[in-house]
Scaffold this motif. Structure first.
Motif, mmCIF file in Angstrom:
data_model
loop_
_atom_site.group_PDB
_atom_site.id
_atom_site.type_symbol
_atom_site.label_atom_id
_atom_site.label_comp_id
_atom_site.label_asym_id
_atom_site.label_seq_id
_atom_site.Cartn_x
_atom_site.Cartn_y
_atom_site.Cartn_z
ATOM 1 N N GLY A 1 6.343 -7.110 -2.722
ATOM 2 C CA GLY A 1 6.006 -8.202 -3.661
ATOM 3 C C GLY A 1 4.860 -8.739 -3.317
ATOM 4 O O GLY A 1 4.502 -10.056 -3.940
ATOM 5 N N THR A 2 4.035 -8.274 -2.508
ATOM 6 C CA THR A 2 2.708 -8.974 -2.195
ATOM 7 C C THR A 2 1.477 -8.092 -2.712
ATOM 8 O O THR A 2 1.585 -6.840 -2.182
ATOM 9 N N VAL A 3 0.302 -8.521 -3.096
ATOM 10 C CA VAL A 3 -0.780 -7.803 -3.531
ATOM 11 C C VAL A 3 -1.727 -8.330 -2.639
ATOM 12 O O VAL A 3 -2.086 -9.548 -2.507
ATOM 13 N N TYR A 4 -2.175 -7.433 -1.983
ATOM 14 C CA TYR A 4 -3.413 -7.462 -0.974
ATOM 15 C C TYR A 4 -4.708 -7.036 -1.713
ATOM 16 O O TYR A 4 -5.042 -5.721 -2.110
ATOM 17 N N HIS A 5 -5.713 -7.838 -2.059
ATOM 18 C CA HIS A 5 -7.107 -7.567 -2.520
ATOM 19 C C HIS A 5 -8.095 -7.506 -1.232
ATOM 20 O O HIS A 5 -8.425 -8.643 -0.806
ATOM 21 N N LEU A 6 -8.167 -6.231 -1.050
ATOM 22 C CA LEU A 6 -8.797 -5.899 0.385
ATOM 23 C C LEU A 6 -10.393 -5.784 0.386
ATOM 24 O O LEU A 6 -10.782 -4.885 -0.675
ATOM 25 N N PRO A 7 -11.108 -6.533 1.125
ATOM 26 C CA PRO A 7 -12.605 -6.070 1.058
ATOM 27 C C PRO A 7 -13.006 -4.937 1.862
ATOM 28 O O PRO A 7 -13.385 -4.847 2.908
ATOM 29 N N VAL A 8 -12.757 -3.786 1.283
ATOM 30 C CA VAL A 8 -12.784 -2.441 2.125
ATOM 31 C C VAL A 8 -14.162 -2.012 2.557
ATOM 32 O O VAL A 8 -14.255 -1.618 3.686
ATOM 33 N N LYS A 9 -15.260 -2.533 1.797
ATOM 34 C CA LYS A 9 -16.565 -2.210 2.226
ATOM 35 C C LYS A 9 -16.991 -2.865 3.315
ATOM 36 O O LYS A 9 -17.604 -2.453 4.503
ATOM 37 N N LYS A 10 -16.722 -4.371 3.111
ATOM 38 C CA LYS A 10 -16.975 -5.232 4.389
ATOM 39 C C LYS A 10 -16.462 -5.016 5.710
ATOM 40 O O LYS A 10 -16.741 -5.116 6.746
ATOM 41 N N TYR A 11 -15.232 -4.725 5.798
ATOM 42 C CA TYR A 11 -14.438 -4.637 6.929
ATOM 43 C C TYR A 11 -14.131 -2.963 7.123
ATOM 44 O O TYR A 11 -13.368 -2.551 8.302
ATOM 45 N N ARG A 12 -14.705 -2.292 6.419
ATOM 46 C CA ARG A 12 -14.317 -0.659 6.495
ATOM 47 C C ARG A 12 -12.827 -0.429 6.441
ATOM 48 O O ARG A 12 -12.410 0.150 7.494
ATOM 49 N N ILE A 13 -12.313 -0.838 5.807
ATOM 50 C CA ILE A 13 -10.536 -0.759 5.483
ATOM 51 C C ILE A 13 -10.286 0.297 4.922
ATOM 52 O O ILE A 13 -10.724 1.041 3.886
ATOM 53 N N TRP A 14 -9.394 1.396 5.680
ATOM 54 C CA TRP A 14 -8.520 2.338 5.104
ATOM 55 C C TRP A 14 -7.456 1.898 4.500
ATOM 56 O O TRP A 14 -6.821 0.911 5.087
ATOM 57 N N VAL A 15 -7.018 2.576 3.372
ATOM 58 C CA VAL A 15 -5.671 2.098 2.515
ATOM 59 C C VAL A 15 -5.024 3.330 2.255
ATOM 60 O O VAL A 15 -5.201 4.350 1.838
ATOM 61 N N GLN A 16 -3.653 3.008 2.545
ATOM 62 C CA GLN A 16 -2.564 4.178 2.164
ATOM 63 C C GLN A 16 -1.669 3.336 1.152
ATOM 64 O O GLN A 16 -0.904 2.645 1.402
ATOM 65 N N GLN A 17 -1.852 3.840 -0.202
ATOM 66 C CA GLN A 17 -1.054 3.179 -1.137
ATOM 67 C C GLN A 17 0.543 3.536 -1.084
ATOM 68 O O GLN A 17 0.845 4.368 -0.232
ATOM 69 N N TYR A 18 1.146 2.594 -1.647
ATOM 70 C CA TYR A 18 2.583 2.583 -1.234
ATOM 71 C C TYR A 18 3.458 4.079 -1.905
ATOM 72 O O TYR A 18 2.935 4.538 -3.292
ATOM 73 N N ASP A 19 4.045 4.806 -1.024
ATOM 74 C CA ASP A 19 4.688 6.057 -1.382
ATOM 75 C C ASP A 19 6.334 5.566 -1.523
ATOM 76 O O ASP A 19 7.001 5.365 -0.403
ATOM 77 N N ARG A 20 6.742 5.769 -2.593
ATOM 78 C CA ARG A 20 8.099 5.425 -3.025
ATOM 79 C C ARG A 20 9.025 6.131 -2.314
ATOM 80 O O ARG A 20 10.235 5.891 -1.741
ATOM 81 N N THR A 21 8.748 7.706 -2.168
ATOM 82 C CA THR A 21 9.639 8.413 -1.460
ATOM 83 C C THR A 21 9.795 8.432 -0.058
ATOM 84 O O THR A 21 10.729 8.458 0.496
ATOM 85 N N ARG A 22 8.628 7.641 0.685
ATOM 86 C CA ARG A 22 8.760 7.479 2.065
ATOM 87 C C ARG A 22 8.820 6.012 2.284
ATOM 88 O O ARG A 22 9.307 5.471 3.495
ATOM 89 N N ASP A 23 8.899 5.139 1.232
ATOM 90 C CA ASP A 23 8.827 3.707 1.482
ATOM 91 C C ASP A 23 8.014 3.264 2.632
ATOM 92 O O ASP A 23 8.362 2.559 3.522
ATOM 93 N N HIS A 24 6.901 3.690 2.364
ATOM 94 C CA HIS A 24 5.754 3.274 3.214
ATOM 95 C C HIS A 24 4.319 3.162 2.573
ATOM 96 O O HIS A 24 4.036 3.648 1.532
ATOM 97 N N ALA A 25 3.773 2.108 3.176
ATOM 98 C CA ALA A 25 2.291 1.854 2.756
ATOM 99 C C ALA A 25 1.453 1.076 4.001
ATOM 100 O O ALA A 25 2.224 0.556 4.836
ATOM 101 N N ALA A 26 0.064 1.164 3.854
ATOM 102 C CA ALA A 26 -0.274 0.741 5.198
ATOM 103 C C ALA A 26 -1.853 0.304 4.846
ATOM 104 O O ALA A 26 -2.365 1.076 3.893
ATOM 105 N N PHE A 27 -2.471 -0.271 5.579
ATOM 106 C CA PHE A 27 -3.865 -0.473 5.742
ATOM 107 C C PHE A 27 -4.554 -0.720 6.980
ATOM 108 O O PHE A 27 -3.627 -1.407 7.784
ATOM 109 N N GLY A 28 -5.657 -0.339 7.403
ATOM 110 C CA GLY A 28 -6.180 -0.639 8.898
ATOM 111 C C GLY A 28 -7.549 -0.767 8.883
ATOM 112 O O GLY A 28 -8.400 -0.469 7.765
ATOM 113 N N PHE A 29 -8.074 -1.432 9.844
ATOM 114 C CA PHE A 29 -9.505 -1.935 9.822
ATOM 115 C C PHE A 29 -9.735 -2.337 11.535
ATOM 116 O O PHE A 29 -8.828 -2.502 12.140
#
Length: 230
Positions: A16-44
């Motif tokens: 229920g939350t949308v994250y607007h991630l400054p991927v370039k500034k923080y070199r953030i990697w993103v794993q979009q939500y996978d419904r089959t695994r019920d999993h999503a992530a991002f890291g930096f």
């Protein structure tokens, strides 16, 4: 997946939350939500103590050089779903590891072997801190100092690995776990030399993560506090 401004930003939505991630500034990697695994992530990663963005500059990133950022990098993982170890499970694992290690030494001692005794973690032995947190000191595979703040959904856990009294780790470190929102767990780590700054670091990180929310709003009040060492 939503991108804008030449891939400077990327959006990820979960819980229920949308994250607007400054991927370039923080070199953030993103794993979009996978419904089959019920999993999503991002890291930096950020540079301590002000949590400035880690870059590819070897003077700033700890793992790439010994400049001003040497041993100052703090990796951060934000993970959504049930496929992770909860704070309560991590605490229980640490206590169980310590209990097993103590039994092994007890067995060796009973067999007449020479044993180097040291303090073990015990869930019934702790220091009640003025801020309401509990600090456990002892030795296990997972951690040698555990600090627990809050309970239930507001639980914040700091685990520090130091090594044994006679064999200290060359680079002792701490790992912190807490839930930012329901089913959203945050894990980050830093060198033990920053342990005294834990409340300040934690507050800055929660504020930074909340600033990434598409519709900014407060998450649970997480402090990660601890007092000065005894």
């Amino acid at each position: 997946m939503a991108r804008d401004n030449g891939a400077d930003f990327e959006e990820v939505s979960f819980g229920g939350t949308v994250y607007h991630l400054p991927v370039k500034k923080y070199r953030i990697w993103v794993q979009q939500y996978d419904r089959t695994r019920d999993h999503a992530a991002f890291g930096f990663s950020t540079i301590l103590p002000d949590l400035s963005p880690a870059t590819s500059d070897p003077d700033e990133v700890a793992t790439w050089g010994k400049g001003k950022g040497w041993r100052k990098e703090m990796p951060i993982l934000v993970e959504y779903g049930w496929n992770f170890i909860t704070q309560a499970e991590a605490i229980e694992n640490a206590f169980n590891d310590s209990k097993r290690m103590k039994k092994l030494q007890d067995d060796d001692e009973n067999e007449g072997k020479e044993v180097s005794r040291f303090t073990y973690l015990d869930k019934n032995i702790y220091t009640e801190l003025q801020n309401g947190c509990r600090r456990y000191d002892g030795h296990s595979i997972a951690a040698d100092v555990i600090q627990i703040c809050g309970q239930g959904e507001t639980l914040t856990v700091i685990e520090c690995a130091l090594g044994t009294p006679k064999h200290r780790l060359p680079s002792p470190y701490c790992k912190v776990m807490f839930n930012l929102t329901d089913k959203t767990q945050v894990t980050y780590s830093y060198g033990y030399n920053y342990f005294e700054l834990a409340p300040e670091i934690h507050k800055k990180l929660v504020a930074l993560l909340n600033s990434f929310r598409k519709v900014p709003g407060p998450a649970r009040d997480q402090t990660g506090q601890h007092p000065a060492r005894n």
